[in-house]
Write an enzyme that holds these catalytic residues in place. Structure first.
Site, PDB file in Angstrom:
ATOM      1  N   LYS A  36      35.992  38.723  31.602  1.00  0.00           N
ATOM      2  CA  LYS A  36      35.931  37.294  31.944  1.00  0.00           C
ATOM      3  C   LYS A  36      34.518  36.791  31.718  1.00  0.00           C
ATOM      4  O   LYS A  36      33.564  37.563  31.776  1.00  0.00           O
ATOM      5  CB  LYS A  36      36.307  37.094  33.422  1.00  0.00           C
ATOM      6  CG  LYS A  36      37.753  36.730  33.638  1.00  0.00           C
ATOM      7  CD  LYS A  36      37.956  36.219  35.052  1.00  0.00           C
ATOM      8  CE  LYS A  36      39.373  35.742  35.308  1.00  0.00           C
ATOM      9  NZ  LYS A  36      39.550  35.275  36.685  1.00  0.00           N
ATOM     10  N   SER A  89      38.015  27.139  41.994  1.00  0.00           N
ATOM     11  CA  SER A  89      36.625  27.247  41.536  1.00  0.00           C
ATOM     12  C   SER A  89      36.439  26.512  40.213  1.00  0.00           C
ATOM     13  O   SER A  89      35.427  25.842  39.997  1.00  0.00           O
ATOM     14  CB  SER A  89      36.241  28.720  41.371  1.00  0.00           C
ATOM     15  OG  SER A  89      36.331  29.383  42.601  1.00  0.00           O
ATOM     16  N   HIS A 144      38.377  29.194  49.923  1.00  0.00           N
ATOM     17  CA  HIS A 144      38.163  30.622  50.224  1.00  0.00           C
ATOM     18  C   HIS A 144      37.732  30.784  51.688  1.00  0.00           C
ATOM     19  O   HIS A 144      38.194  31.692  52.387  1.00  0.00           O
ATOM     20  CB  HIS A 144      37.066  31.211  49.328  1.00  0.00           C
ATOM     21  CG  HIS A 144      37.395  31.236  47.869  1.00  0.00           C
ATOM     22  ND1 HIS A 144      36.613  30.646  46.916  1.00  0.00           N
ATOM     23  CD2 HIS A 144      38.434  31.800  47.197  1.00  0.00           C
ATOM     24  CE1 HIS A 144      37.139  30.838  45.708  1.00  0.00           C
ATOM     25  NE2 HIS A 144      38.245  31.539  45.856  1.00  0.00           N
ATOM     26  N   ARG A 172      48.047  28.891  47.452  1.00  0.00           N
ATOM     27  CA  ARG A 172      47.881  27.438  47.579  1.00  0.00           C
ATOM     28  C   ARG A 172      49.202  26.706  47.380  1.00  0.00           C
ATOM     29  O   ARG A 172      49.498  25.735  48.059  1.00  0.00           O
ATOM     30  CB  ARG A 172      46.885  26.923  46.532  1.00  0.00           C
ATOM     31  CG  ARG A 172      45.459  27.294  46.809  1.00  0.00           C
ATOM     32  CD  ARG A 172      44.603  27.070  45.610  1.00  0.00           C
ATOM     33  NE  ARG A 172      45.060  27.923  44.506  1.00  0.00           N
ATOM     34  CZ  ARG A 172      44.383  28.118  43.375  1.00  0.00           C
ATOM     35  NH1 ARG A 172      43.251  27.502  43.172  1.00  0.00           N
ATOM     36  NH2 ARG A 172      44.853  28.931  42.457  1.00  0.00           N
TER      37      ARG A 172
HETATM   38  O1  PNS Z   1      39.944  35.215  42.160  1.00  0.00           O
HETATM   39  P1  PNS Z   1      40.910  35.814  41.170  1.00  0.00           P
HETATM   40  O2  PNS Z   1      40.321  35.752  39.768  1.00  0.00           O
HETATM   41  O3  PNS Z   1      42.278  35.223  41.249  1.00  0.00           O
HETATM   42  O4  PNS Z   1      41.043  37.367  41.571  1.00  0.00           O
HETATM   43  C1  PNS Z   1      41.853  38.246  40.819  1.00  0.00           C
HETATM   44  C2  PNS Z   1      41.607  39.712  41.241  1.00  0.00           C
HETATM   45  C3  PNS Z   1      40.140  40.054  41.171  1.00  0.00           C
HETATM   46  C4  PNS Z   1      42.098  39.910  42.664  1.00  0.00           C
HETATM   47  C5  PNS Z   1      42.450  40.609  40.270  1.00  0.00           C
HETATM   48  O5  PNS Z   1      42.172  40.249  38.949  1.00  0.00           O
HETATM   49  C6  PNS Z   1      42.173  42.086  40.467  1.00  0.00           C
HETATM   50  O6  PNS Z   1      42.530  42.672  41.473  1.00  0.00           O
HETATM   51  N1  PNS Z   1      41.488  42.705  39.486  1.00  0.00           N
HETATM   52  C7  PNS Z   1      41.063  44.092  39.546  1.00  0.00           C
HETATM   53  C8  PNS Z   1      41.797  44.959  38.540  1.00  0.00           C
HETATM   54  C9  PNS Z   1      43.089  45.492  39.095  1.00  0.00           C
HETATM   55  O7  PNS Z   1      43.123  46.088  40.144  1.00  0.00           O
HETATM   56  N2  PNS Z   1      44.202  45.270  38.332  1.00  0.00           N
HETATM   57  C10 PNS Z   1      45.509  45.790  38.658  1.00  0.00           C
HETATM   58  C11 PNS Z   1      46.297  45.083  39.712  1.00  0.00           C
HETATM   59  S1  PNS Z   1      46.399  43.338  39.558  1.00  0.00           S
END
Ligand code: PNS
Length: 166
Positions: free
Chosen positions: A41, A128, A17, A90
Site C-alpha cells: 500500500k 481516513s 477509530h 460503519r
Molecule cells: O484499516 P484497514 O486498511 O481496513 O485494515 C486492514 C487490516 C490491516 C486489518 C488487514 O489488511 C490485515 O489484517 N492485514 C494483515 C495481513 C493479513 O493478516 N491478511 C490475512 C487475513 S485478512
C-alpha cells in the site's frame, strides 16, 4: 486478562477509530492498536508518524498500547497473547470484506475471535481517505479527527500549497 488487538492502516487515525477504541477499552483489559506496515500500500503517512499521531490522540486511555506490525494479523495477535481482533463496522458495505477477513483469520487461527463493534451514527460516513481528500481540497476536518491529526494534515496542506505556488 483479556487482551485485544485493533489492527488497521490508520492513515491517519480519525474520530471514528477513537469511537471504536473508547468502546473497546471498556470491554477488554488491554487493547493494542496495531498499525500495519504494508509494503503493497502507499500510505500518506509513514508508520512512525501514524504511531506518533495515534499515541498523542489516545494518551488519555490507560489500558491501551500503540504498536506496528508486519505480516499476518493473527500471528501478531498470538505473539502478543491477544485472543480477540477488534474491527469497526460503519455500514452494510463494510460487512462483506470484514466477514471475509474474519473468516480467513478464523481459518488461520481458530483460537482468535474477531469482535465487531458498530460505529456511532455520526461517524458512519467517515474514513481516513475521505478525511485526506476533504483536507487537501480545503475543507474543515477539525470535527472528525483528533486535534494532532488536524494540525499535522493542515500543515501538510499549507506546505503543498506553498510548493505549488513556487
Ligand atoms: O484499516 P484497514 O486498511 O481496513 O485494515 C486492514 C487490516 C490491516 C486489518 C488487514 O489488511 C490485515 O489484517 N492485514 C494483515 C495481513 C493479513 O493478516 N491478511 C490475512 C487475513 S485478512
Amino acid at each position: 486478562m483479556k487482551t485485544a488487538i485493533y489492527p488497521g492502516s490508520f492513515d491517519p487515525i480519525t474520530n471514528g477509530h477513537l469511537d471504536i477504541l473508547t468502546r473497546a477499552v471498556s470491554i477488554f483489559d488491554d487493547v493494542i492498536i496495531a498499525v500495519l506496515e504494508n509494503p503493497s500500500k502507499q500510505p500518506l503517512f509513514d508508520v512512525a508518524t501514524r504511531v506518533e499521531l495515534i499515541t498523542e490522540a489516545t494518551k488519555h486511555f490507560k489500558n491501551l498500547r500503540v504498536d506496528s506490525f508486519r505480516g499476518l494479523t493473527v500471528s501478531y495477535a498470538e505473539n502478543n497473547k491477544a485472543n480477540s481482533i477488534i474491527r469497526g463496522l460503519r455500514a452494510v458495505s463494510d460487512f462483506e470484506k470484514e466477514l471475509q477477513m474474519a473468516q480467513a483469520n478464523k481459518n488461520l487461527n481458530p483460537k482468535i475471535e474477531t469482535v465487531f463493534l458498530m460505529c456511532s451514527i455520526e461517524f458512519a460516513f467517515l474514513s481516513s481517505s475521505l478525511v485526506k481528500e476533504i483536507c487537501f481540497l480545503g475543507g474543515d476536518i477539525k470535527d472528525v479527527v483528533p486535534e494532532c491529526v488536524d494540525k499535522y494534515l493542515s500543515r501538510l496542506r499549507e506546505k503543498r500549497f506553498t510548493n505549488d505556488c513556487k
